[in-house]
Write a protein that holds these residues in place. Structure first.
Motif, short mmCIF file in Angstrom:
data_model
loop_
_atom_site.label_atom_id
_atom_site.label_comp_id
_atom_site.label_asym_id
_atom_site.label_seq_id
_atom_site.Cartn_x
_atom_site.Cartn_y
_atom_site.Cartn_z
N UNK A 1 0.86 -0.99 -0.03
CA UNK A 1 0.09 -0.07 0.14
C UNK A 1 0.86 1.31 0.04
N UNK A 2 0.66 2.11 -1.19
CA UNK A 2 1.45 3.55 -1.10
C UNK A 2 0.83 4.47 -0.50
N UNK A 3 1.40 5.38 0.10
CA UNK A 3 0.74 6.64 0.81
C UNK A 3 1.71 7.88 0.25
N UNK A 4 0.75 8.88 0.09
CA UNK A 4 1.39 10.24 -0.12
C UNK A 4 1.12 10.96 1.26
N UNK A 5 1.94 11.94 1.83
CA UNK A 5 1.85 12.43 2.96
C UNK A 5 2.19 13.84 2.80
N UNK A 6 1.44 14.80 3.06
CA UNK A 6 2.05 16.14 3.19
C UNK A 6 2.70 16.91 4.46
N UNK A 7 2.57 15.91 5.56
CA UNK A 7 3.23 16.46 6.70
C UNK A 7 4.24 15.49 7.33
N UNK A 8 5.44 15.38 6.86
CA UNK A 8 6.26 14.24 7.25
C UNK A 8 6.44 13.66 8.64
N UNK A 9 6.02 15.04 9.31
CA UNK A 9 6.17 14.90 10.85
C UNK A 9 5.13 14.02 11.66
N UNK A 10 4.11 13.94 10.75
CA UNK A 10 3.11 12.82 11.10
C UNK A 10 3.11 11.27 10.44
N UNK A 11 4.19 11.22 9.81
CA UNK A 11 4.35 10.03 9.07
C UNK A 11 4.12 8.47 10.06
N UNK A 12 4.60 8.55 11.30
CA UNK A 12 4.28 7.47 11.97
C UNK A 12 2.82 7.47 12.50
N UNK A 13 2.28 8.45 13.15
CA UNK A 13 1.07 8.43 13.36
C UNK A 13 0.08 7.95 12.19
N UNK A 14 0.29 8.37 11.02
CA UNK A 14 -0.50 8.28 9.79
C UNK A 14 -0.46 6.65 9.51
N UNK A 41 5.38 7.44 -0.31
CA UNK A 41 6.10 7.71 -1.70
C UNK A 41 5.99 9.52 -1.85
N UNK A 42 6.77 10.03 -2.52
CA UNK A 42 6.86 11.39 -2.78
C UNK A 42 5.64 11.81 -3.44
N UNK A 43 4.99 10.95 -4.26
CA UNK A 43 3.74 11.72 -4.83
C UNK A 43 3.14 10.39 -5.67
N UNK A 44 1.70 10.55 -5.58
CA UNK A 44 0.62 9.42 -6.15
C UNK A 44 0.22 10.44 -7.20
N UNK A 45 0.67 10.16 -8.62
CA UNK A 45 0.17 10.96 -9.56
C UNK A 45 -1.45 10.70 -10.01
N UNK A 46 -1.96 11.68 -10.34
CA UNK A 46 -3.48 11.63 -10.45
C UNK A 46 -3.51 10.94 -11.81
N UNK A 47 -4.96 10.46 -12.24
CA UNK A 47 -5.27 9.63 -13.45
C UNK A 47 -5.19 10.73 -14.34
N UNK A 48 -4.69 10.68 -15.62
CA UNK A 48 -4.63 11.75 -16.85
C UNK A 48 -5.94 11.96 -17.19
N UNK A 49 -6.87 10.73 -17.26
CA UNK A 49 -8.20 10.90 -17.88
C UNK A 49 -9.11 11.58 -16.87
N UNK A 50 -8.97 11.39 -15.68
CA UNK A 50 -10.07 12.13 -14.62
C UNK A 50 -9.42 13.12 -13.60
N UNK A 51 -8.20 13.04 -13.61
CA UNK A 51 -7.56 14.35 -12.91
C UNK A 51 -7.74 13.97 -11.31
N UNK A 52 -8.17 12.73 -10.94
CA UNK A 52 -8.14 11.99 -9.60
C UNK A 52 -7.17 11.05 -9.00
#
Length: 66
Positions: A1-14, A41-52
């Motif tokens: 399972x890959x996860x993208x996180x915006x606040x590295x200081x919360x990595x372990x709690x996430x 991971x640094x980034x989970x890219x959006x689906x180019x067709x849906x933008x999600x």
């Protein structure tokens, strides 16, 4: 399972919360034996067709997801 996180200081709690919730879901489905890992991971890219960002991706080869 890959996860993208915006606040590295919360990595372990996430990570702990994701593990807790996934274990509960798997137990409820009778799949408590399933093993999984959380990888940040640094980034989970959006689906180019849906933008999600897709929640589930098919894994073709190690490190290669479609």
């Amino acid at each position: 399972m890959n996860a993208e996180i915006s606040a590295p200081e919360h990595k372990e709690s996430v990570r702990q919360e994701m593990l807790r919730q996934m274990r509960r879901i798997l137990r409820e489905k009778g799949l408590g034996f399933v093993q999984f890992y959380v990888n940040f991971v640094d980034e989970i890219k959006a689906d180019p067709n849906t933008g999600k960002k897709r929640l589930i991706l098919e894994k073709h080869e190690k490190g290669d997801v479609a």
